[in-house]
Enzyme design. Structure first.
Site, PDB file in Angstrom:
ATOM      1  N   ASN A 187     -37.048  13.829 -37.285  1.00  0.00           N
ATOM      2  CA  ASN A 187     -38.263  14.334 -36.656  1.00  0.00           C
ATOM      3  C   ASN A 187     -37.905  14.647 -35.204  1.00  0.00           C
ATOM      4  O   ASN A 187     -37.873  13.765 -34.360  1.00  0.00           O
ATOM      5  CB  ASN A 187     -39.358  13.266 -36.754  1.00  0.00           C
ATOM      6  CG  ASN A 187     -40.660  13.720 -36.130  1.00  0.00           C
ATOM      7  OD1 ASN A 187     -40.717  14.760 -35.461  1.00  0.00           O
ATOM      8  ND2 ASN A 187     -41.699  12.941 -36.325  1.00  0.00           N
ATOM      9  N   ARG A 200     -38.937  17.290 -40.316  1.00  0.00           N
ATOM     10  CA  ARG A 200     -40.339  17.566 -40.054  1.00  0.00           C
ATOM     11  C   ARG A 200     -40.424  18.851 -39.246  1.00  0.00           C
ATOM     12  O   ARG A 200     -39.748  19.001 -38.225  1.00  0.00           O
ATOM     13  CB  ARG A 200     -40.958  16.430 -39.259  1.00  0.00           C
ATOM     14  CG  ARG A 200     -42.370  16.739 -38.821  1.00  0.00           C
ATOM     15  CD  ARG A 200     -42.960  15.607 -38.025  1.00  0.00           C
ATOM     16  NE  ARG A 200     -44.325  15.906 -37.669  1.00  0.00           N
ATOM     17  CZ  ARG A 200     -44.806  15.801 -36.432  1.00  0.00           C
ATOM     18  NH1 ARG A 200     -44.030  15.404 -35.442  1.00  0.00           N
ATOM     19  NH2 ARG A 200     -46.064  16.081 -36.186  1.00  0.00           N
ATOM     20  N   HIS A 235     -50.725  16.996 -39.145  1.00  0.00           N
ATOM     21  CA  HIS A 235     -50.600  15.633 -39.700  1.00  0.00           C
ATOM     22  C   HIS A 235     -50.650  15.666 -41.236  1.00  0.00           C
ATOM     23  O   HIS A 235     -50.990  14.663 -41.868  1.00  0.00           O
ATOM     24  CB  HIS A 235     -51.748  14.697 -39.246  1.00  0.00           C
ATOM     25  CG  HIS A 235     -51.736  14.323 -37.803  1.00  0.00           C
ATOM     26  ND1 HIS A 235     -52.914  14.135 -37.092  1.00  0.00           N
ATOM     27  CD2 HIS A 235     -50.736  14.066 -36.940  1.00  0.00           C
ATOM     28  CE1 HIS A 235     -52.628  13.788 -35.857  1.00  0.00           C
ATOM     29  NE2 HIS A 235     -51.307  13.744 -35.724  1.00  0.00           N
ATOM     30  N   ARG A 285     -55.937  14.581 -25.767  1.00  0.00           N
ATOM     31  CA  ARG A 285     -56.535  15.880 -26.099  1.00  0.00           C
ATOM     32  C   ARG A 285     -58.042  15.741 -26.268  1.00  0.00           C
ATOM     33  O   ARG A 285     -58.522  14.775 -26.850  1.00  0.00           O
ATOM     34  CB  ARG A 285     -55.952  16.440 -27.406  1.00  0.00           C
ATOM     35  CG  ARG A 285     -54.492  16.780 -27.327  1.00  0.00           C
ATOM     36  CD  ARG A 285     -54.062  17.536 -28.599  1.00  0.00           C
ATOM     37  NE  ARG A 285     -52.635  17.414 -28.791  1.00  0.00           N
ATOM     38  CZ  ARG A 285     -52.073  16.825 -29.855  1.00  0.00           C
ATOM     39  NH1 ARG A 285     -52.810  16.340 -30.832  1.00  0.00           N
ATOM     40  NH2 ARG A 285     -50.760  16.752 -29.935  1.00  0.00           N
ATOM     41  N   GLU A 313     -44.949   8.653 -42.625  1.00  0.00           N
ATOM     42  CA  GLU A 313     -44.587  10.066 -42.710  1.00  0.00           C
ATOM     43  C   GLU A 313     -43.127  10.259 -43.108  1.00  0.00           C
ATOM     44  O   GLU A 313     -42.798  11.182 -43.840  1.00  0.00           O
ATOM     45  CB  GLU A 313     -44.900  10.753 -41.374  1.00  0.00           C
ATOM     46  CG  GLU A 313     -46.398  10.789 -41.107  1.00  0.00           C
ATOM     47  CD  GLU A 313     -46.777  11.326 -39.738  1.00  0.00           C
ATOM     48  OE1 GLU A 313     -46.969  10.502 -38.831  1.00  0.00           O
ATOM     49  OE2 GLU A 313     -46.872  12.543 -39.579  1.00  0.00           O
TER      50      GLU A 313
END
Ligand code: AMP
Length: 378
Positions: free
Chosen positions: A8, A72, A161, A220, A360
């Site tokens: 990743n 990823r 996601h 965010r 993940e």
């Protein structure tokens, strides 16, 4: 047993995990890539650190037991709706998507290129963060703006996601011992997103064309009136870059109270800090709104699943966001919730509420092997 290395590659870090089947053989993170005084100047150097760390443990990248590398990749655009075996053509197409994810896709690509140079003989697979959401309907994916403009610039809702939402929705159904029914997944980490999943297919999700839309996150803003952007420019005199920073890096919990870490926010909340109180209430209010919205989108809900750093570790967020929804069949048992049970709803609740740690890397490894076996069969 097949071994897969999962990479990743973010803008300033590379996370890795080496798996044999579902078993973790090694994992780690190389951080602060390219920062001043960091010993790791770029991604090439970072992957060499990964290779060295693996070699130290007798699990070198040159091992003949390594079956594949799974990467990823954040944005698959409209092009990639499933995990994909990496070829020169695939790399070119991921490059074309850079304008949609200018921070993430270039870092992901660098990781892919360096890994291919280190092991050109090895199959490598790209697993896209957007792919799981490619099944959302046009009604959910389309912004109500001029269609020609939207089409020309690929403006639509993609969602992110996805690897986590795929994994958690499946595990949630398993946790409550029900077939893949209707699941609301709340992935609450530093980034946060909700999704509505029906029979294993995503039908709606809260992040949009970029990861800025939807829930309140660490840094965010999530949803806001789009005219605020115009107002910030015209009346506030801010440049596009300044607005970008305000909304993406200095918004959310950080913008509201100065802390983006939910642990710190909760400590201040317990001490009666009014800024933390407001931030926490804005966060939970937004979350509750999405639960209600996705309940309506799905019609019926079997499971609500919390995941991510906040979702997995904050009983207070879970019980606050779902408080007062008994009429919808949603309730949280305070003892189970505080104790950290996997299932936190009362036995008689119509909607099961579960806490499902996301994974993940495991999901990327599984999807990578699926692509390899499909390729070998085909
Ligand atoms: P993630 O991006 O999934 O790794 O989640 C990171 C976030 O999880 C951190 O920024 C924290 O805000 C949050 N977190 C981790 N542990 C806890 C905890 N015990 N209580 C509340 N929030 C937590």
């Amino acid at each position: 047993m097949s071994r897969v290395l999962v990479l990743n590659s973010g803008s300033s870090s590379v996370k890795y995990r080496l798996l044999s089947g579902d078993e973790r053989l090694a994992s780690g993170t190389v951080e602060r890539i390219g920062e001043d005084s960091s010993p790791v100047p770029d991604h090439e150097a970072a992957l060499k650190v990964v290779a060295a760390e693996l070699a130290d443990r007798g699990l070198g990248l040159d091992s003949s037991e390594l079956t594949a590398i799974g990467h990823r990749v954040v944005h698959g655009g409209k092009t990639f709706t499933e995990p994909t075996l990496i070829t020169d053509e695939v790399i070119r197409k991921i490059e074309e998507l850079v304008p949609l994810a200018p921070l993430h896709n270039p870092a992901n690509l660098t990781g892919i290129e360096v890994a291919r140079r280190l092991r050109p003989d090895l199959p490598q697979v790209a697993v896209f963060d957007t792919a799981f959401h490619s099944t959302i309907s046009p009604a959910a994916a389309t912004y109500a703006i001029d269609r020609e403009v939207a089409e020309r610039l690929s403006i639509r809702r993609y969602g992110f996601h996805g690897t986590s939402h795929a994994y958690v929705s499946r595990e949630a159904a398993r946790a409550v011992d029900r077939p893949l029914g209707n699941v609301i997944v709340l992935h609450l980490g530093n980034g946060a997103s909700a999704s509505a999943v029906s029979a294993g297919r995503c039908v709606d999700t809260s992040m949009g064309m970029t990861p800025l839309e939807g829930l309140v996150m660490g840094t965010r803003s999530g949803d806001l009136d789009p005219a605020i952007v115009l107002y910030l420019g015209r009346t506030g005199g801010m440049s596009l870059e300044e607005i970008d920073v305000l909304l993406n890096r200095r918004g959310g919990m950080l913008g509201l109270c100065g802390d983006n870490d939910m642990r710190a926010v909760q400590e201040r909340l317990a001490a009666g800090d009014p800024d933390a109180e407001l931030a926490f209430s804005v966060y939970c209010h937004r979350l509750r709104k999405y639960v209600g919205a996705y309940y309506a989108v799905l019609g019926t809900v079997d499971v609500i699943a919390f995941t991510g750093g906040v979702g997995e570790n904050s009983p207070l967020v879970r019980e606050t966001a779902l408080a007062g929804l008994e009429a919808l069949g949603i309730a949280v048992d305070p003892v189970r919730n505080r104790r950290g049970d996997r299932l936190i709803s009362p036995d008689d609740a119509a909607v099961k509420v579960a806490v499902i740690p996301t994974d993940e890397e495991l999901e990327i490894a599984r999807q990578t092997l699926e692509v390899i076996s499909r390729t070998n069969r085909g």
